[in-house]
Scaffold this active site. Structure first.
Site, PDB file in Angstrom:
ATOM      1  N   ASN A  99       5.002  42.622   6.948  1.00 44.64           N
ATOM      2  CA  ASN A  99       5.740  43.861   7.205  1.00 44.64           C
ATOM      3  C   ASN A  99       6.976  43.865   6.301  1.00 44.64           C
ATOM      4  O   ASN A  99       7.884  43.061   6.496  1.00 44.64           O
ATOM      5  CB  ASN A  99       6.123  43.897   8.682  1.00 44.64           C
ATOM      6  CG  ASN A  99       6.937  45.118   9.061  1.00 44.64           C
ATOM      7  OD1 ASN A  99       7.418  45.853   8.198  1.00 44.64           O
ATOM      8  ND2 ASN A  99       7.097  45.335  10.355  1.00 44.64           N
ATOM      9  N   CYS A 106      12.092  50.793   9.288  1.00 47.02           N
ATOM     10  CA  CYS A 106      10.727  50.843   8.745  1.00 47.02           C
ATOM     11  C   CYS A 106      10.249  52.274   8.486  1.00 47.02           C
ATOM     12  O   CYS A 106       9.227  52.484   7.835  1.00 47.02           O
ATOM     13  CB  CYS A 106       9.761  50.132   9.675  1.00 47.02           C
ATOM     14  SG  CYS A 106      10.211  48.414   9.955  1.00 47.02           S
ATOM     15  N   HIS A 153       2.975  52.897   8.262  1.00 44.06           N
ATOM     16  CA  HIS A 153       3.834  51.720   8.088  1.00 44.06           C
ATOM     17  C   HIS A 153       3.008  50.475   8.418  1.00 44.06           C
ATOM     18  O   HIS A 153       2.285  50.436   9.414  1.00 44.06           O
ATOM     19  CB  HIS A 153       5.045  51.820   9.010  1.00 44.06           C
ATOM     20  CG  HIS A 153       5.807  50.535   9.085  1.00 44.06           C
ATOM     21  ND1 HIS A 153       6.219  49.859   7.960  1.00 44.06           N
ATOM     22  CD2 HIS A 153       6.194  49.773  10.147  1.00 44.06           C
ATOM     23  CE1 HIS A 153       6.841  48.756   8.322  1.00 44.06           C
ATOM     24  NE2 HIS A 153       6.836  48.683   9.640  1.00 44.06           N
TER      25      HIS A 153
HETATM   26  O1  UT7 Z   1       8.274  47.177  11.706  1.00 47.16           O
HETATM   27  C1  UT7 Z   1       8.663  47.646  12.954  1.00 47.16           C
HETATM   28  C2  UT7 Z   1       7.541  47.743  13.813  1.00 47.16           C
HETATM   29  N1  UT7 Z   1       7.194  46.461  14.381  1.00 47.16           N
HETATM   30  C3  UT7 Z   1       6.047  46.373  15.005  1.00 47.16           C
HETATM   31  O2  UT7 Z   1       5.320  47.319  14.991  1.00 47.16           O
HETATM   32  C4  UT7 Z   1       5.697  45.126  15.774  1.00 47.16           C
HETATM   33  C5  UT7 Z   1       4.982  45.544  17.018  1.00 47.16           C
HETATM   34  N2  UT7 Z   1       4.564  44.472  17.861  1.00 47.16           N
HETATM   35  C6  UT7 Z   1       3.573  43.605  17.510  1.00 47.16           C
HETATM   36  O3  UT7 Z   1       3.004  43.701  16.442  1.00 47.16           O
HETATM   37  C7  UT7 Z   1       3.133  42.592  18.533  1.00 47.16           C
HETATM   38  O4  UT7 Z   1       3.693  42.897  19.774  1.00 47.16           O
HETATM   39  C8  UT7 Z   1       3.507  41.136  18.117  1.00 47.16           C
HETATM   40  C9  UT7 Z   1       2.658  40.713  16.931  1.00 47.16           C
HETATM   41  C10 UT7 Z   1       4.976  41.058  17.780  1.00 47.16           C
HETATM   42  C11 UT7 Z   1       3.223  40.188  19.285  1.00 47.16           C
HETATM   43  O5  UT7 Z   1       1.855  40.274  19.668  1.00 47.16           O
HETATM   44  P1  UT7 Z   1       1.472  40.341  21.213  1.00 47.16           P
HETATM   45  O6  UT7 Z   1       0.004  40.386  21.269  1.00 47.16           O
HETATM   46  O7  UT7 Z   1       2.244  41.472  21.823  1.00 47.16           O
HETATM   47  O8  UT7 Z   1       1.948  38.935  21.729  1.00 47.16           O
HETATM   48  P2  UT7 Z   1       2.997  38.629  22.887  1.00 47.16           P
HETATM   49  O9  UT7 Z   1       4.364  38.996  22.492  1.00 47.16           O
HETATM   50  O10 UT7 Z   1       2.453  39.154  24.176  1.00 47.16           O
HETATM   51  O11 UT7 Z   1       2.908  37.042  22.952  1.00 47.16           O
HETATM   52  C12 UT7 Z   1       1.709  36.373  23.411  1.00 47.16           C
HETATM   53  C13 UT7 Z   1       1.948  34.877  23.382  1.00 47.16           C
HETATM   54  C14 UT7 Z   1       3.251  34.455  24.061  1.00 47.16           C
HETATM   55  O12 UT7 Z   1       3.001  33.242  24.727  1.00 47.16           O
HETATM   56  P3  UT7 Z   1       2.770  33.229  26.311  1.00 47.16           P
HETATM   57  O13 UT7 Z   1       4.035  33.806  26.889  1.00 47.16           O
HETATM   58  O14 UT7 Z   1       1.567  34.091  26.560  1.00 47.16           O
HETATM   59  O15 UT7 Z   1       2.563  31.786  26.600  1.00 47.16           O
HETATM   60  C15 UT7 Z   1       4.174  34.178  22.900  1.00 47.16           C
HETATM   61  O16 UT7 Z   1       5.156  33.215  23.203  1.00 47.16           O
HETATM   62  O17 UT7 Z   1       2.054  34.429  22.017  1.00 47.16           O
HETATM   63  C16 UT7 Z   1       3.236  33.635  21.863  1.00 47.16           C
HETATM   64  N3  UT7 Z   1       3.719  33.790  20.498  1.00 47.16           N
HETATM   65  C17 UT7 Z   1       3.306  33.007  19.478  1.00 47.16           C
HETATM   66  N4  UT7 Z   1       2.454  31.974  19.420  1.00 47.16           N
HETATM   67  C18 UT7 Z   1       2.244  31.415  18.218  1.00 47.16           C
HETATM   68  C19 UT7 Z   1       4.597  34.710  20.023  1.00 47.16           C
HETATM   69  N5  UT7 Z   1       4.756  34.535  18.697  1.00 47.16           N
HETATM   70  C20 UT7 Z   1       3.976  33.490  18.338  1.00 47.16           C
HETATM   71  C21 UT7 Z   1       3.721  32.857  17.114  1.00 47.16           C
HETATM   72  N6  UT7 Z   1       2.842  31.823  17.108  1.00 47.16           N
HETATM   73  N7  UT7 Z   1       4.285  33.240  15.960  1.00 47.16           N
END
Ligand code: UT7
Length: 329
Positions: free
Chosen positions: A286, A123, A256
């Site tokens: 993204n 990225c 980005h």
């Molecule tokens: O391009 C390279 C750079 N990439 C990035 O910059 C990505 C950076 N990271 C992020 O943007 C965020 O960390 C994410 C968007 C990937 C995730 O957001 P988050 O607020 O960190 O969520 P999380 O991983 O803590 O997940 C929270 C909950 C989890 O459930 P539990 O364990 O709390 O029950 C996940 O299983 O959300 C759940 N979850 C979803 N639920 C519905 C994860 N993905 C999904 C989904 N739909 N698509």
């Protein structure tokens, strides 16, 4: 240009292309539900700000997208493809292992003889490519470059992994970068930390005709999120210091486009009003190496970015890699 005069590089045209069609969160959630993968528009918007993404048709290649974006940039710059002497293409989803996608684009555009190679910085790829092309133009050897970011990330997503498959989209963006007597690019800094390779990777490879390892994109989202906010802030301060400027001198920031929460957190950390941050992640998802040039093209074409304004471009992603380019448009 007079002999002995300092050479700078300047963006003289931008272009972009979004392939296939826009797929809304609702539509994607319906498709994923059929595979037993549960997600929702509410979750995706709340956690990422993404509302839709463009997904390429199977017939659309990275080189075709890159060439289309390049043609738009050439038209905007009023430059003939044949006058290009350097093509730097950033991608993590190349058409083939080799030759480089840049060589395929060179042939498709009709830019015979131009040096052509790919940059692999995920990225951060476009920012890496722009910094490299700037350095090559400043040597005086190259005069007109195409810098392209082109991706079909939809092809390396695991559509059963909801933590990644809702985040990415396909597309390409490009700029024409020409030698100039005034800047142009004011400062550029690239950095990497290979010890963090595992937090965002597609580890699979072909060995003896067989796929070895995991062919899908894998990400530790929270680790990437934290690192991204910190390095983007430090990187912005680094190029501002190099150029002898301060945050208040920036007219626009194009980080980005991974997540609106990362964009907001970075702006807050820098002390920059959010109104100066160009946001396209809501519409494009993204698009990895294509995200920065696509966002630049959108903001140039809708008239927000005006000639003479100071723009900060920032990449961050797998590697771990990051970097910034500060320029006068
Ligand atoms: O391009 C390279 C750079 N990439 C990035 O910059 C990505 C950076 N990271 C992020 O943007 C965020 O960390 C994410 C968007 C990937 C995730 O957001 P988050 O607020 O960190 O969520 P999380 O991983 O803590 O997940 C929270 C909950 C989890 O459930 P539990 O364990 O709390 O029950 C996940 O299983 O959300 C759940 N979850 C979803 N639920 C519905 C994860 N993905 C999904 C989904 N739909 N698509």
């Amino acid at each position: 240009m007079m002999a002995g005069e300092r050479i700078w590089s300047r963006i003289t045209g931008t272009g972009g292309i979004l392939p296939g069609r826009a797929v809304s969160n609702e539509e994607l959630a319906r498709q994923l539900a059929e595979r037993g993968v549960e997600t929702s528009d509410e979750w995706i918007v709340a956690r990422t700000g993404i509302r839709q993404r463009y997904l390429a048709d199977p017939s659309q290649s990275t080189s075709a997208l890159g060439a289309a974006a390049a043609r738009a940039a050439l038209a905007a710059a009023n430059v003939d493809a044949a006058a290009i002497d350097l093509i730097v293409l950033a991608t993590s989803t190349p058409d083939q292992i080799f030759p480089s996608t840049a060589c395929l684009v060179q042939d498709e555009l009709g830019a015979p003889g131009a040096a052509a190679f790919d940059v692999q910085a995920v990225c951060s790829g476009f920012v890496y490519g722009l910094a490299v092309a700037d350095a090559m133009i400043r040597t005086g050897v190259y005069r007109r470059a195409l810098v392209i970011g082109a991706e079909v990330f939809s092809r390396i997503l695991d559509w059963h992994d909801r933590t990644t498959c809702v985040l990415f989209g396909d597309g390409a963006g490009a700029v024409v970068l020409e030698a100039a007597t005034e800047p142009g690019i004011l400062a550029a800094r690239l950095r990497a930390d290979g010890s963090q390779a595992r937090i965002l990777c597609t580890a699979g490879r072909v060995v003896q005709g067989q796929l070895q390892g995991d062919p899908f994109l894998r990400m530790d989202g929270q680790a990437v999120f934290k690192l991204a906010v910190n390095v983007l802030d430090a990187s912005a301060r680094e190029v501002l210091a190099d150029a002898g400027m301060s945050v208040g001198d920036i007219d626009w920031v194009i980080p980005h486009q991974a997540n609106v929460r990362i964009l907001s957190a970075t702006a807050r950390k820098l002390g920059l009003p959010e109104s100066k941050v160009i946001v396209t992640v809501d519409q494009h998802g993204n698009t990895s190496a294509a995200s920065v040039p696509l966002a630049l093209d959108v903001a140039v074409r809708d008239g927000r970015i005006q000639p003479g304004q100071r723009v900060l471009l920032q990449g961050v992603g797998g590697g771990f890699t990051w970097g910034s380019v500060l320029l006068r448009f």
